[in-house]
Design an enzyme around this catalytic site. Structure first.
Site, PDB file in Angstrom:
ATOM      1  N   GLY A   1     -18.444  -6.750 -83.357  1.00 38.20           N
ATOM      2  CA  GLY A   1     -19.495  -5.928 -82.785  1.00 38.20           C
ATOM      3  C   GLY A   1     -18.917  -4.709 -82.112  1.00 38.20           C
ATOM      4  O   GLY A   1     -17.712  -4.567 -81.952  1.00 38.20           O
TER       5      GLY A   1
ATOM      6  N   GLY B   1     -20.392  -0.912 -75.516  1.00 39.45           N
ATOM      7  CA  GLY B   1     -20.207   0.333 -74.786  1.00 39.45           C
ATOM      8  C   GLY B   1     -18.749   0.653 -74.559  1.00 39.45           C
ATOM      9  O   GLY B   1     -18.350   1.801 -74.506  1.00 39.45           O
TER      10      GLY B   1
ATOM     11  N   ARG C   1     -14.735  -1.612 -79.627  1.00 40.18           N
ATOM     12  CA  ARG C   1     -15.044  -2.495 -80.738  1.00 40.18           C
ATOM     13  C   ARG C   1     -14.373  -3.842 -80.535  1.00 40.18           C
ATOM     14  O   ARG C   1     -13.286  -3.927 -79.996  1.00 40.18           O
ATOM     15  CB  ARG C   1     -14.538  -1.864 -82.033  1.00 40.18           C
ATOM     16  CG  ARG C   1     -15.262  -0.586 -82.373  1.00 40.18           C
ATOM     17  CD  ARG C   1     -14.392   0.332 -83.196  1.00 40.18           C
ATOM     18  NE  ARG C   1     -14.400  -0.016 -84.615  1.00 40.18           N
ATOM     19  CZ  ARG C   1     -15.362   0.349 -85.459  1.00 40.18           C
ATOM     20  NH1 ARG C   1     -16.394   1.036 -85.032  1.00 40.18           N
ATOM     21  NH2 ARG C   1     -15.289   0.016 -86.715  1.00 40.18           N
ATOM     22  N   VAL C   2     -15.042  -4.889 -81.003  1.00 39.52           N
ATOM     23  CA  VAL C   2     -14.510  -6.234 -80.824  1.00 39.52           C
ATOM     24  C   VAL C   2     -14.207  -6.839 -82.187  1.00 39.52           C
ATOM     25  O   VAL C   2     -15.053  -6.821 -83.075  1.00 39.52           O
ATOM     26  CB  VAL C   2     -15.519  -7.140 -80.093  1.00 39.52           C
ATOM     27  CG1 VAL C   2     -14.883  -8.480 -79.794  1.00 39.52           C
ATOM     28  CG2 VAL C   2     -15.981  -6.485 -78.816  1.00 39.52           C
TER      29      VAL C   2
ATOM     30  N   ASP D   1     -21.477  -5.614 -64.892  1.00 45.64           N
ATOM     31  CA  ASP D   1     -22.231  -5.319 -66.105  1.00 45.64           C
ATOM     32  C   ASP D   1     -22.837  -6.594 -66.683  1.00 45.64           C
ATOM     33  O   ASP D   1     -22.606  -6.953 -67.829  1.00 45.64           O
ATOM     34  CB  ASP D   1     -21.333  -4.620 -67.130  1.00 45.64           C
ATOM     35  CG  ASP D   1     -22.159  -3.888 -68.177  1.00 45.64           C
ATOM     36  OD1 ASP D   1     -23.386  -3.763 -67.966  1.00 45.64           O
ATOM     37  OD2 ASP D   1     -21.599  -3.453 -69.194  1.00 45.64           O
TER      38      ASP D   1
END
Ligand SMILES: *[C@@H]1O[C@H](CO)[C@@H](O)[C@H](O)[C@H]1NC(C)=O
Ligand SMILES: *[C@@H]1O[C@H](CO)[C@@H](O)[C@H](O)[C@H]1NC(C)=O
Ligand SMILES: *[C@@H]1O[C@H](CO)[C@@H](O)[C@H](O)[C@H]1NC(C)=O
Ligand SMILES: *[C@@H]1O[C@H](CO)[C@@H](O)[C@H](O)[C@H]1NC(C)=O
Ligand SMILES: *[C@@H]1O[C@H](CO)[C@@H](O)[C@H](O)[C@H]1NC(C)=O
Ligand SMILES: *[C@@H]1O[C@H](CO)[C@@H](O)[C@H](O)[C@H]1NC(C)=O
Ligand SMILES: *[C@@H]1O[C@H](CO)[C@@H](O)[C@H](O)[C@H]1NC(C)=O
Length: 664
Positions: free
Chosen positions: A353, A356, A359-360, A471
């Site tokens: 995914g 913010g 990228r993972v 967050d």
């Protein structure tokens, strides 16, 4: 000649354990007849390995035949005593889990028990039930607040329950000295344990000491316990162990037991050595043969040259940045090469995914047989990085079952990589808003809310330092294989906290979750997390995003919409319609009101995480308030959003992006 040796060897092996009716001794377990299940096994060099590299699994080993602990003359329990040597070796320097328990159980079949914090002893229905008839001495390396654990390195006496009857930090009182010396259970060294029960006094004592130090006279832990009701007429003795998210090998090196007497001391010299640890027996050093030295001298320079060329090529491919100050955090640092290999070179195929912060990618660390998620963050500011990385090093030690374990990091020019344990079910966000995913029922949702609350409480109040997540949102809550909630991405917001321009205050968070208070003060505190958690609760209950574009044009946030629904009739109408009739009215109202309460105009009415937890557990009832009490605060939220309005692009990404800044 060889055969004679072999026969001698077999004979010696058989002498390693002697078996009488009331006693046994295993100096190493080669050829031992134990009942093993789960992932327990005996290694070729004679270690009893209770858990291997599989995660979230359990292993058991029992002596095959039962013992009769009752003294037929007076109905009391006979004295017994056991001694064993164990070692815990995990794939990571600071992460491990969950521990070992010496167990006296009415059955050898513990297949219904759970792994993780349940140590393979109980499950969530029978934990604490008096009909378990289970005795255990736990060597627990994880702090589980739900069982009232004292810390993440303790020894406890467990009677029918993981909530210990008595416990103590792992350690011992050295003979002749009057202080307590801590022992780290996960130090990778062999540790001796004695469990002695004095039948006359009904006193149970547990004593620990590092291998090589004789049994201290003063036990580490002792309690008066009447075991006569607990023990059934025949009981099995053995060990249970479990792993959590980090693969950890739990080993027993040797074990002796005696009923109605004191256990035979183990022969330390005969114990098998722990892998990767110093051998405790005698070691032999072999001389280098002369011919090898000559050959090396001849071909050596060529090999060196070839290696040099090879390395030059590699270095450019796998180059990374490393500065002196990072030496201190060495154990948390992964090499770029390892991450590159693990993720197949950061191929698109492995992309999990885009968030913010970056990228993972999914990856597989072959060395440790561990699935990981690697977050690739681009960074350009030098400032704050050192602080951030030292924080990672300490966050790496943060362990809680509702927090995604952060395993380490790596750094290259302009890029930072954060390595997390992989969570197979992805983010909660998808389950709430993606129509393809199955609908989570109310019980699961409540469990998720409670899980996140417990993780946050740990970060705010129970860990050694206060960690502010900054967050919290559904996309940062990940679901593990059993759909338990785990908070991820903590601390990351901090990297963006250091603007290069001191005139600019960078506020990090996500619209709809962001506390207007934070925008005003520019200083993050735990209160902001509670605010965001409120928005999260509403999102989970209503199945709507806290802030949607469409809603903004109408000037409506989820918070407002829920308030309006309440004013128009009942809060229950705000519940996610996909849940149908399957919910508990009282719980839904509790969650909704608690979600609203975080935005109360009077800050002192806003609960802390500790209070939120008490409300959720229904230990304390919620203060009464009405929808129109909440109005004033909401105007603040709106004002903040208007101030954001000029930055168009941040809005269009409101649902995926999490970082934006305002200047003032
Ligand atoms: C192991 O012990 C059990 C119980 O004493 C016995 O029935 C079994 O035959 C033993 N197995 C071996 C291989 O010795
Ligand atoms: C652990 O042991 C079990 C059972 O022996 C086996 O199925 C599993 O593959 C092992 N795990 C690893 C990582 O070796
Ligand atoms: C928990 O363990 C008990 C005893 O073994 C068993 O009867 C029960 O079914 C188990 N419960 C669950 C939910 O697995
Ligand atoms: C304890 O377990 C027994 C048998 O499994 C069961 O009948 C009983 O209801 C349980 N008690 C509690 C308090 O859960
Ligand atoms: C021993 O461990 C306890 C509990 O974790 C801790 O409070 C204490 O400071 C430790 N003592 C030393 C000498 O490290
Ligand atoms: C718990 O252990 C400590 C230390 O051994 C001992 O002093 C205390 O009395 C024990 N408590 C109980 C309730 O047995
Ligand atoms: C336990 O030991 C005592 C003394 O050594 C002995 O008198 C007694 O008979 C033993 N009891 C059992 C049940 O073996």
């Amino acid at each position: 000649m060889m055969e004679a040796f072999y026969i001698l060897f077999l004979l010696a092996n058989n002498l390693l354990f002697s078996v009488c009716q009331n006693e046994f001794v295993f100096n190493g377990f080669a050829g031992a007849n134990l009942t093993l299940d789960g992932i327990a096994s005996i290694t070729p060099n004679g270690l009893l390995r209770l858990t291997n590299d599989s995660i979230r699994e359990k292993g058991h080993a029992f002596y095959p035949s039962p013992f009769h602990f009752h003294d037929s003359t007076n109905g009391k329990i006979l004295s017994f005593s056991t001694m064993f040597v164990f070692g815990i070796i995990s794939g990571f320097p600071d992460l491990n889990g969950h521990g070992i328990a010496f167990t006296i159980s009415p059955t050898k079949d513990l297949s219904n028990a759970l792994a993780n914090q349940y140590l393979g002893l109980f499950n969530d229905t029978n934990n604490g039930n008096l009909s378990n008839h289970m005795f255990a001495v736990e060597l627990d390396t994880i702090y589980s607040s739900e069982f009232g654990d004292m810390d993440d390195n303790h020894v406890g006496i467990d009677i029918n329950s993981l909530k210990s009857y008595n416990s103590s930090t792992a350690g011992y009182y050295p003979d002749g000295q009057n202080y307590f010396k801590n022992i780290s259970l996960t130090s990778r060294r062999a540790i001796q344990v004695w469990v002695d029960y004095d039948g006359k006094e009904s006193r149970l004592s547990v004593t620990l000491s590092p291998l090589g130090i004789s049994k201290p006279h003063r036990p580490s832990l002792s309690s008066i316990i009447d075991l006569s009701k607990l023990f059934l007429s025949s009981m099995y003795v053995g060990f249970s162990s479990s792993t959590g998210d980090v693969h950890t090998n739990h080993y027993i090196l040797g074990w002796s037991f005696m009923l109605n007497g004191s256990a035979t001391a183990l022969d330390i010299g005969m114990l098998p050595a722990l892998p990767f640890a110093r051998s405790y027996g005698k070691s032999k050093t072999k001389a280098f043969p002369l011919w090898l030295i000559i050959v090396l001298c001849l071909v050596g320079p060529w090999i060196v040259f070839l290696i040099f060329v090879f390395i030059r090529r590699r270095i450019s491919k796998y180059s990374e940045l490393m500065e002196d100050w990072e030496m201190d955090f060495g154990s948390h640092r992964f090499s770029y090469k390892e991450l590159y290999k693990a993720t197949n070179g950061f191929k698109e195929k492995e992309l999990l995914g885009t968030g913010g912060f970056g990228r993972v990618y999914k990856g597989m660390l072959c060395r440790l047989n561990l699935e990981i998620a690697v977050k690739k963050v681009s960074h350009d500011s030098k400032q704050g990085l050192k602080e951030f990385i030292s924080e990672i090093a300490s966050l790496g030690r943060l362990r809680h079952r509702n927090i995604v374990p952060l395993l380490g990091y790596c750094r290259r020019k302009g890029e930072l990589f954060l390595v997390y344990a992989f969570m197979p079910n992805g983010s909660l966000d998808k389950y709430l808003h993606d129509p393809i995913k199955p609908v989570l029922d109310w019980g699961k949702r409540l469990g998720i809310i409670q899980g996140v609350a417990s993780g946050l409480l740990y970060m705010h109040e129970e860990w050694e330092q206060v960690v502010i997540h900054r967050d919290i949102k559904a996309s940062n809550v990940l679901l593990d294989s059993e759909l338990n909630a785990r908070l991820g991405d903590f601390g990351l917001a901090r990297l963006y906290d250091h603007g290069t321009d001191p005139q600019t205050t960078c506020v990090v968070g996500t619209l709809g979750y962001l506390d207007p208070e934070l925008a005003r003060t520019g200083k993050a505190s735990t209160v902001n997390d509670v605010f965001a958690f409120g928005a999260f609760m509403l999102e989970v209950a209503c199945g709507k995003r806290p802030f949607e574009l469409r809603a903004r044009q109408e000037g409506l946030t989820l918070f407002e919409w829920v308030l309006e629904t309440w004013e128009k009739g009942s809060l229950i109408h705000a519940l996610d319609p996909r849940l149908g009739e399957n919910y508990i009215f009282y719980d839904v109202i509790l969650v909704m009101k608690l979600g609203l309460l975080r935005g109360h105009p009077v800050p002192s009415v806003r609960p802390s995480m500790c209070q939120v937890m008490k409300y959720l557990k229904k230990e304390v009832s919620l203060p009464e308030f009405l929808p129109n009490n909440m109005r004033r605060c909401n105007e603040n939220v709106l004002r903040l959003m208007q101030c954001q309005g000029s930055e168009n692009d941040t809005f269009s990404y409101a649902s995926v992006s999490s970082a934006y800044s305002i200047s003032r």
